[in-house]
Design an enzyme around this catalytic site. Structure first.
Site, mmCIF file in Angstrom:
data_model
loop_
_atom_site.group_PDB
_atom_site.id
_atom_site.type_symbol
_atom_site.label_atom_id
_atom_site.label_comp_id
_atom_site.label_asym_id
_atom_site.label_seq_id
_atom_site.Cartn_x
_atom_site.Cartn_y
_atom_site.Cartn_z
ATOM 1 N N GLU A 143 0.839 -1.209 0.000
ATOM 2 C CA GLU A 143 0.000 0.000 0.000
ATOM 3 C C GLU A 143 0.872 1.257 0.000
ATOM 4 O O GLU A 143 0.657 2.182 -0.782
ATOM 5 C CB GLU A 143 -0.898 -0.027 1.232
ATOM 6 C CG GLU A 143 -1.797 1.175 1.376
ATOM 7 C CD GLU A 143 -2.589 1.153 2.666
ATOM 8 O OE1 GLU A 143 -3.477 2.015 2.817
ATOM 9 O OE2 GLU A 143 -2.316 0.307 3.546
ATOM 10 N N HIS A 144 1.851 1.319 0.901
ATOM 11 C CA HIS A 144 2.793 2.436 0.960
ATOM 12 C C HIS A 144 4.198 1.892 0.728
ATOM 13 O O HIS A 144 4.566 0.872 1.312
ATOM 14 C CB HIS A 144 2.792 3.116 2.336
ATOM 15 C CG HIS A 144 1.435 3.433 2.879
ATOM 16 N ND1 HIS A 144 0.745 2.566 3.723
ATOM 17 C CD2 HIS A 144 0.643 4.511 2.723
ATOM 18 C CE1 HIS A 144 -0.412 3.119 4.057
ATOM 19 N NE2 HIS A 144 -0.508 4.298 3.460
#
Length: 436
Positions: free
Chosen positions: A316-317
């Site tokens: 996600e990040h």
């Protein structure tokens, strides 16, 4: 690749129990309507008051927010809405005439109603309100309905202020599956949402997925536990890497954090530091459990192979703390959002840098980006074909229809050729599909 630390659990736990519970609640709401929502709100939120936040109560909550907090929320709103408006300007209507007489076009049409969910629970997600509501408004959505679970006698005042500043038209003091269903079906508002966006717990995620799967509305992404990865070489500061990983592990007991590194020495030092940093945190059991159960450190001396590993995880990040950030920017292809250089940390994006923090998890970054203006827009096409151009396109479409065995399609093309060019002879039996 070599694992200096490997996870002992995976986030791919069976969600069948949550799915069945959510399906049952949605069925009750479909059958019972607003009374069923009230029953669920009493059960889960201990809420018996009105759901729609009145203008008077909205203003009271806003007035209770300290000016210093308002200024910070205003900064975040300026950044997020500014980036969202730039995204909107990057997509526009156009027409093109590839072949004379065949005009093809694109219309960018905002959705009528968007439903935005802002979680409650352990944190007051003021920034999530900005991320969803401001982005929808930048897209041109006319009605934005936002729901958040009440905390005691109301939703959180700072969250309310963020919703109001971002342009929320209707605010619902309601959480959980009942809030998602209320926005999807238009209960209490008379405005069914075209799309529902925003993070939430496993039950909220399942409700969004089931409603989308049934065709009731669209959604942004299927949200799982927050994921964060750091890519680091031997130029990175181990303490910076460790602090950043711990900062993301505090999201929850099942929030995985990963380190991809070309330096075994860095990886081993980070492995030594993280448990100490976790124990120094308030609620230290959360990041420590997340790290012990789901944390990983992957070492590979070759950056190309490390990039492949990062893309495989599709976090996600993804933070990139290396000498040559440009190489990684051009090479990486699967991530929710990228944070380049030591000056960039995930909390900047989570709170106020301007990019959206509602991002794909569970490897969905292989096929989707995060929430953005485009999610609230319908890209519709049109065509205008003049009579003369039928002499070019008609025979081709007719023949291709018969290649596919679709005689009715072919005859619709044939009719126009006869109508527009009555003096011309056409061969309508060029190809007959073997099936017929």
């Amino acid at each position: 690749m070599e694992w200096l630390k490997k996870a002992v659990k995976t986030t791919e736990a069976n969600s069948q129990e949550a799915r069945e519970a959510v399906a049952s609640m949605l069925q009750k709401i479909r059958a019972g309507g607003e009374p069923a929502v009230r029953e669920l709100a009493r059960k889960f939120d201990k809420w018996n008051a009105n759901f729609i936040l009145s203008p008077e109560k909205r203003q009271r909550l806003i007035d209770s927010v300290p000016e210093s907090v308002k200024r910070d929320i205003q900064f975040a709103h300026k950044q997020v809405s500014g980036f969202a408006k730039a995204q909107r300007e990057s997509l526009h209507d156009f027409e093109t005439e590839v072949t004379p007489g065949i005009v093809l076009g694109q219309k960018v049409i905002p959705m009528d109603v968007a439903g935005c969910y802002v979680p409650g629970g352990r944190f007051a997600h003021a920034c999530s309100a900005i991320m969803s509501v401001a982005t929808a408004k930048a897209a041109g959505v006319s009605t934005v309905i936002v729901a958040s679970p009440p905390r005691g006698e109301s939703i959180d005042p700072a969250v309310c202020y963020a919703m109001d500043l971002a342009g929320a038209d209707i605010i619902l003091e309601m959480g959980g599956v009942q809030a998602i269903a209320t926005m999807a079906y238009g209960l209490f508002t008379g405005k069914p949402a075209n799309i529902i966006v925003g993070p939430g717990n496993a039950y909220v995620a399942e409700a969004k997925a089931l409603l989308c799967g049934s065709g009731q509305c669209g959604i942004d992404v299927f949200a799982g536990p927050t994921e964060s990865a750091v890519i680091a070489d031997d130029s990175a500061d181990p303490m910076t890497v460790a602090v950043d990983l711990v900062s993301q592990a505090e999201h929850g007991y099942n929030s995985p954090v990963w380190l991809f590194t070309t330096s075994k020495e860095l990886g081993e030092e980070v492995l030594r530091l993280i448990p100490k940093l976790c124990t120094d945190m308030p609620n230290s059991d959360v990041p420590l459990t997340a790290w012990n159960d789901y944390g990983e450190i992957i070492y590979c001396p070759d950056r190309e192979e490390l990039a492949k590993a990062s893309d495989q995880y599709a976090a996600e990040h993804v933070q990139v703390i290396v000498r040559d950030t440009d190489w990684w920017l051009s090479r990486l292809t699967s991530y929710g959002s990228l944070f380049l250089g030591e000056g960039s940390t995930v909390p900047h994006g989570d709170k106020c840098s301007g990019t959206n923090h509602i991002l794909p998890t569970k490897k969905a970054a292989h096929y989707s980006g995060g929430l953005n203006v485009h999610k609230f827009l319908k890209i519709c096409t049109y065509q205008h074909i003049d009579a003369a151009a039928n002499a070019i396109i008609g025979p081709v479409a007719s023949r291709l229809s018969r290649v596919e065995g679709m005689e009715g399609h072919a005859r619709a093309c044939d009719w126009r050729l006869r109508k527009f060019f009555p003096e011309q002879e056409w061969d309508f039996t060029v190809y007959q599909h073997p099936k017929y």
